[in-house]
Design a protein around this motif. Sequence first.
Motif, PDB file in Angstrom:
ATOM      1  N   HIS A 158       0.835  -1.205   0.000  1.00 14.38           N
ATOM      2  CA  HIS A 158       0.000   0.000   0.000  1.00 14.38           C
ATOM      3  C   HIS A 158       0.871   1.257   0.000  1.00 14.38           C
ATOM      4  CE1 HIS A 158      -2.937  -2.986   1.331  1.00 14.38           C
ATOM      5  NE2 HIS A 158      -3.902  -2.124   1.031  1.00 14.38           N
ATOM      6  N   ALA A 181       1.110   4.111  -2.942  1.00 15.82           N
ATOM      7  CA  ALA A 181       0.720   5.476  -2.588  1.00 15.82           C
ATOM      8  C   ALA A 181       1.896   6.446  -2.738  1.00 15.82           C
ATOM      9  CB  ALA A 181       0.184   5.519  -1.162  1.00 15.82           C
ATOM     10  N   GLY A 210      -8.898   5.797  -4.296  1.00 12.87           N
ATOM     11  CA  GLY A 210      -7.816   5.994  -3.346  1.00 12.87           C
ATOM     12  C   GLY A 210      -8.241   5.921  -1.897  1.00 12.87           C
ATOM     13  N   PHE A 268      -8.927   1.261  -2.003  1.00 11.06           N
ATOM     14  CA  PHE A 268      -7.511   0.983  -1.751  1.00 11.06           C
ATOM     15  C   PHE A 268      -7.282   0.425  -0.357  1.00 11.06           C
ATOM     16  CE2 PHE A 268      -3.070   2.367  -0.931  1.00 11.06           C
ATOM     17  CZ  PHE A 268      -2.462   1.775  -2.021  1.00 11.06           C
ATOM     18  N   GLU A 269      -7.860   1.067   0.647  1.00  8.80           N
ATOM     19  CA  GLU A 269      -7.690   0.645   2.034  1.00  8.80           C
ATOM     20  C   GLU A 269      -8.307  -0.724   2.278  1.00  8.80           C
ATOM     21  OE1 GLU A 269      -6.886   1.045   6.292  1.00  8.80           O
ATOM     22  OE2 GLU A 269      -6.089   2.000   4.492  1.00  8.80           O
ATOM     23  N   TYR A 311      -5.518   8.361  -0.580  1.00 13.55           N
ATOM     24  CA  TYR A 311      -4.638   7.469   0.186  1.00 13.55           C
ATOM     25  C   TYR A 311      -4.434   7.996   1.608  1.00 13.55           C
ATOM     26  CZ  TYR A 311      -3.096   5.681  -4.416  1.00 13.55           C
ATOM     27  OH  TYR A 311      -3.028   5.146  -5.662  1.00 13.55           O
TER      28      TYR A 311
END
Length: 272
Positions: free
Chosen positions: A51, A55, A98, A102-103, A198
């Motif tokens: 990650h 990012a 993002g 993403f998380e 992010y």
Amino acid sequence: MLLSDILMLMLCGGISGFLAGLLGIGGGMILVPFMILVFGHLGFNPEVIVHMAIATGMATILFTTSSAIWAHHKHGSVDWKLVVALSPGMIFGGLVGGSELFEALKTSWLSLFFAIFIVYSSIQMLLNKKPKPGRELPGPLGLFGFGTFAGALASLVGAGGAFITVPFMLWCNVKPHNAMASSSGLGFPIAAAATLGYMYGSWGNPNLPVGSLGFVYLPAVACIVAVSIFTAPIGAKMARKLNVGQLKRVFGVMLLFLAAFMLNESRKAFGF
């Protein structure tokens, strides 16, 4: 960071900046595998390394594309009407991808997803297909829809979006040099939106090391950008002199090697 880590990041920054100017790519896909190695060497938590690499690579695009955009703009290569038309959708998609998607993705799936799209990008580079004559860009709604899809996808793999926007523009009969230059212009809004996403989505994560702003590792950004902003204009200048078709094929082969590395990272994350 050790001197060897700093030198590796600076070398990668120089290469990614050059390719950003030459081919219109943001450079994120080049940087991610090497940052994974550096972050692993620094002892970062394995749950956040991929990650953070993605990012951080995206954050560097903010600076690299700015340098490349100016170099292309001075020669009138950027189609600003197209950039403006695609940017709203890419910003929206970048923010959603993002911060939300993403998380939520685990390291194993994120590595696999990244590798798949490196393979896709390499195939596009190697095939270099010619579009059907007469095909044109879609209308405003179609451009917004494509921009949203491209923005979300780019935010998941830490790329400026050129791996999908350049083939799309070429498919719509935009001239190759204009497509690559315009993709640099699109790299900035998608990088800005995704980077904000992010940071927002990972704020307060206890697994992040000192020096991080969310998933973005600021020391690595500084090392990469210190070189990439100088090599991006060189790549943009050479793009007008070299046979970009041949260079795309070379870059496509290089992407296949990077895809193999990421597939191996995914295999290890899955425990195979």
